[in-house]
Design an enzyme around this catalytic site. Structure first.
Site, PDB file in Angstrom:
ATOM      1  N   HIS A  70       8.918   3.228   8.753  1.00 43.06           N
ATOM      2  CA  HIS A  70       8.788   2.325   9.891  1.00 43.06           C
ATOM      3  C   HIS A  70       7.566   2.750  10.711  1.00 43.06           C
ATOM      4  O   HIS A  70       7.373   3.944  10.988  1.00 43.06           O
ATOM      5  CB  HIS A  70      10.051   2.385  10.751  1.00 43.06           C
ATOM      6  CG  HIS A  70       9.987   1.432  11.905  1.00 43.06           C
ATOM      7  ND1 HIS A  70      10.150   0.068  11.745  1.00 43.06           N
ATOM      8  CD2 HIS A  70       9.755   1.646  13.224  1.00 43.06           C
ATOM      9  CE1 HIS A  70      10.016  -0.512  12.921  1.00 43.06           C
ATOM     10  NE2 HIS A  70       9.777   0.418  13.843  1.00 43.06           N
ATOM     11  N   SER A  91       0.831  -1.214   0.000  1.00 49.23           N
ATOM     12  CA  SER A  91       0.000   0.000   0.000  1.00 49.23           C
ATOM     13  C   SER A  91       0.865   1.264   0.000  1.00 49.23           C
ATOM     14  O   SER A  91       0.487   2.276  -0.607  1.00 49.23           O
ATOM     15  CB  SER A  91      -0.976  -0.001   1.177  1.00 49.23           C
ATOM     16  OG  SER A  91      -0.309   0.140   2.391  1.00 49.23           O
ATOM     17  N   ASN A  92       2.023   1.221   0.639  1.00 53.60           N
ATOM     18  CA  ASN A  92       2.915   2.393   0.581  1.00 53.60           C
ATOM     19  C   ASN A  92       3.456   2.593  -0.831  1.00 53.60           C
ATOM     20  O   ASN A  92       3.579   3.727  -1.302  1.00 53.60           O
ATOM     21  CB  ASN A  92       4.059   2.249   1.585  1.00 53.60           C
ATOM     22  CG  ASN A  92       3.662   2.708   2.972  1.00 53.60           C
ATOM     23  OD1 ASN A  92       3.480   3.896   3.208  1.00 53.60           O
ATOM     24  ND2 ASN A  92       3.487   1.766   3.887  1.00 53.60           N
ATOM     25  N   ASP A  97      16.582  -0.221  11.783  1.00 46.91           N
ATOM     26  CA  ASP A  97      15.734   0.947  12.095  1.00 46.91           C
ATOM     27  C   ASP A  97      16.480   2.010  12.916  1.00 46.91           C
ATOM     28  O   ASP A  97      15.888   2.705  13.745  1.00 46.91           O
ATOM     29  CB  ASP A  97      14.462   0.505  12.856  1.00 46.91           C
ATOM     30  CG  ASP A  97      13.649  -0.516  12.064  1.00 46.91           C
ATOM     31  OD1 ASP A  97      13.603  -0.414  10.834  1.00 46.91           O
ATOM     32  OD2 ASP A  97      13.068  -1.428  12.693  1.00 46.91           O
ATOM     33  N   SER A 138       7.705   6.832  10.931  1.00 49.72           N
ATOM     34  CA  SER A 138       8.931   7.585  10.668  1.00 49.72           C
ATOM     35  C   SER A 138       9.486   7.188   9.309  1.00 49.72           C
ATOM     36  O   SER A 138       9.468   6.010   8.952  1.00 49.72           O
ATOM     37  CB  SER A 138      10.011   7.251  11.714  1.00 49.72           C
ATOM     38  OG  SER A 138       9.513   7.366  13.028  1.00 49.72           O
ATOM     39  N   ALA A 158      -1.465   7.452   7.876  1.00 56.01           N
ATOM     40  CA  ALA A 158      -0.444   8.498   8.056  1.00 56.01           C
ATOM     41  C   ALA A 158       0.797   8.196   7.209  1.00 56.01           C
ATOM     42  O   ALA A 158       1.416   9.101   6.636  1.00 56.01           O
ATOM     43  CB  ALA A 158      -0.073   8.602   9.536  1.00 56.01           C
ATOM     44  N   ARG A 217      13.052  -7.917   4.712  1.00 57.12           N
ATOM     45  CA  ARG A 217      14.355  -8.584   4.814  1.00 57.12           C
ATOM     46  C   ARG A 217      15.355  -7.589   5.370  1.00 57.12           C
ATOM     47  O   ARG A 217      15.352  -6.417   4.961  1.00 57.12           O
ATOM     48  CB  ARG A 217      14.880  -9.025   3.448  1.00 57.12           C
ATOM     49  CG  ARG A 217      14.129 -10.109   2.766  1.00 57.12           C
ATOM     50  CD  ARG A 217      14.112 -11.414   3.475  1.00 57.12           C
ATOM     51  NE  ARG A 217      15.386 -12.120   3.532  1.00 57.12           N
ATOM     52  CZ  ARG A 217      15.567 -13.245   4.211  1.00 57.12           C
ATOM     53  NH1 ARG A 217      14.572 -13.771   4.913  1.00 57.12           N
ATOM     54  NH2 ARG A 217      16.732 -13.863   4.223  1.00 57.12           N
ATOM     55  N   ASN A 220      13.575   4.181   4.421  1.00 61.26           N
ATOM     56  CA  ASN A 220      12.635   3.171   4.914  1.00 61.26           C
ATOM     57  C   ASN A 220      11.503   3.886   5.636  1.00 61.26           C
ATOM     58  O   ASN A 220      11.709   4.946   6.220  1.00 61.26           O
ATOM     59  CB  ASN A 220      13.340   2.223   5.890  1.00 61.26           C
ATOM     60  CG  ASN A 220      12.408   1.147   6.420  1.00 61.26           C
ATOM     61  OD1 ASN A 220      11.589   0.600   5.682  1.00 61.26           O
ATOM     62  ND2 ASN A 220      12.517   0.833   7.702  1.00 61.26           N
TER      63      ASN A 220
HETATM   64  C1  GAR Z   1       3.868  -0.686   6.807  1.00 63.19           C
HETATM   65  O1  GAR Z   1       3.158  -0.394   7.981  1.00 63.19           O
HETATM   66  C2  GAR Z   1       5.344  -0.384   6.998  1.00 63.19           C
HETATM   67  O2  GAR Z   1       5.597   0.732   7.800  1.00 63.19           O
HETATM   68  C3  GAR Z   1       5.788  -1.640   7.686  1.00 63.19           C
HETATM   69  O3  GAR Z   1       5.098  -2.682   7.034  1.00 63.19           O
HETATM   70  C4  GAR Z   1       3.861  -2.180   6.528  1.00 63.19           C
HETATM   71  C5  GAR Z   1       3.822  -2.487   5.045  1.00 63.19           C
HETATM   72  O4  GAR Z   1       2.596  -2.165   4.485  1.00 63.19           O
HETATM   73  N1  GAR Z   1       7.206  -1.798   7.604  1.00 63.19           N
HETATM   74  C6  GAR Z   1       7.932  -2.380   8.544  1.00 63.19           C
HETATM   75  O5  GAR Z   1       7.469  -2.837   9.557  1.00 63.19           O
HETATM   76  C7  GAR Z   1       9.405  -2.431   8.236  1.00 63.19           C
HETATM   77  N2  GAR Z   1      10.142  -2.733   9.413  1.00 63.19           N
HETATM   78  P1  GAR Z   1       2.424  -2.067   2.902  1.00 63.19           P
HETATM   79  O6  GAR Z   1       3.075  -3.317   2.309  1.00 63.19           O
HETATM   80  O7  GAR Z   1       0.942  -2.078   2.699  1.00 63.19           O
HETATM   81  O8  GAR Z   1       3.075  -0.813   2.442  1.00 63.19           O
END
Ligand code: GAR
Length: 188
Positions: free
Chosen positions: A110, A14-15, A146, A137, A174, A92, A108
């Site tokens: 987080h 989704s990001n 992180d 963040s 957010a 990963r 990244n």
């Molecule tokens: C998001 O919440 C991202 O911040 C997190 O995984 C999710 C991925 O969602 N990332 C981590 O935890 C990395 N350590 P998405 O695949 O729908 O973007």
């Protein structure tokens, strides 16, 4: 010239979609030039294809060492002339081999207000710690998990009746605003 982005995903993507949507705006200073997934059937790959993005699967299970896996990724990044890497739910841990090649050029997102709650299960841990605020963040990737310098954060309130799922959903909203905004600022 628009900055050429390489987006790394492992799951829902989704990001990645929120970045790709932002890149569709004519005045956005970046474009998605490659989506890399380490999971062959990641849901995000389907969305990437629907958006007409170039995708590549580099399955970590096909490589006997982390360096071989990362070397293959690097080959694709060079071929696609990537200038900025955005990890977007990429699950990963990358070794110094790749991280050092992309120092200052790998971001990244987080799901916590770093330096609080590095690693996994951030929403559960925020609730257990009775945090009044939580959020997400964007940071530069360094070798420590992180731990890289934070570039931008978005804070949301934790509600008295919050569940992990409800909190996670609000943080994700957010994230979808913060990540494209931060990329825009960095690329301008
Ligand atoms: C998001 O919440 C991202 O911040 C997190 O995984 C999710 C991925 O969602 N990332 C981590 O935890 C990395 N350590 P998405 O695949 O729908 O973007």
């Amino acid at each position: 010239m628009k900055t050429r982005l390489g987006i790394f995903i492992s799951g829902g993507g989704s990001n990645m979609q929120s970045i790709a949507k932002a890149c569709e705006q004519p005045n956005f200073p970046a474009q998605v030039s490659l989506v890399v997934s380490n999971i062959p059937d990641a849901r995000g790959l389907r969305f990437a294809k629907q958006l007409g993005l170039k995708t590549v699967i580099v399955d970590h299970q096909s490589f006997s060492t982390r360096k071989d896996f990362e070397q293959e990724i690097q080959k694709h990044l060079v071929k696609a002339k990537i200038e900025l890497v955005c990890l977007a739910g990429f699950m990963r841990i990358l070794s110094p081999f790749l991280v050092e090649k992309w120092q200052g050029k790998m971001l990244n997102i987080h799901p916590s207000l770093l330096p609080k709650f590095r690693g996994l299960n951030t929403h559960k841990r925020a609730l257990e710690a009775n945090e009044k605020t939580h959020g997400c963040s964007v940071h530069f990737v360094t070798v420590g998990l992180d731990e890289g310098p934070v570039i931008a954060q978005s804070t949301i309130p934790v509600l008295s009746d919050d569940t992990i799922q409800a909190l996670q959903a609000r943080v994700l909203i957010a994230e979808h605003i913060l990540y494209p905004q931060t990329i825009k600022q960095l690329c301008q």
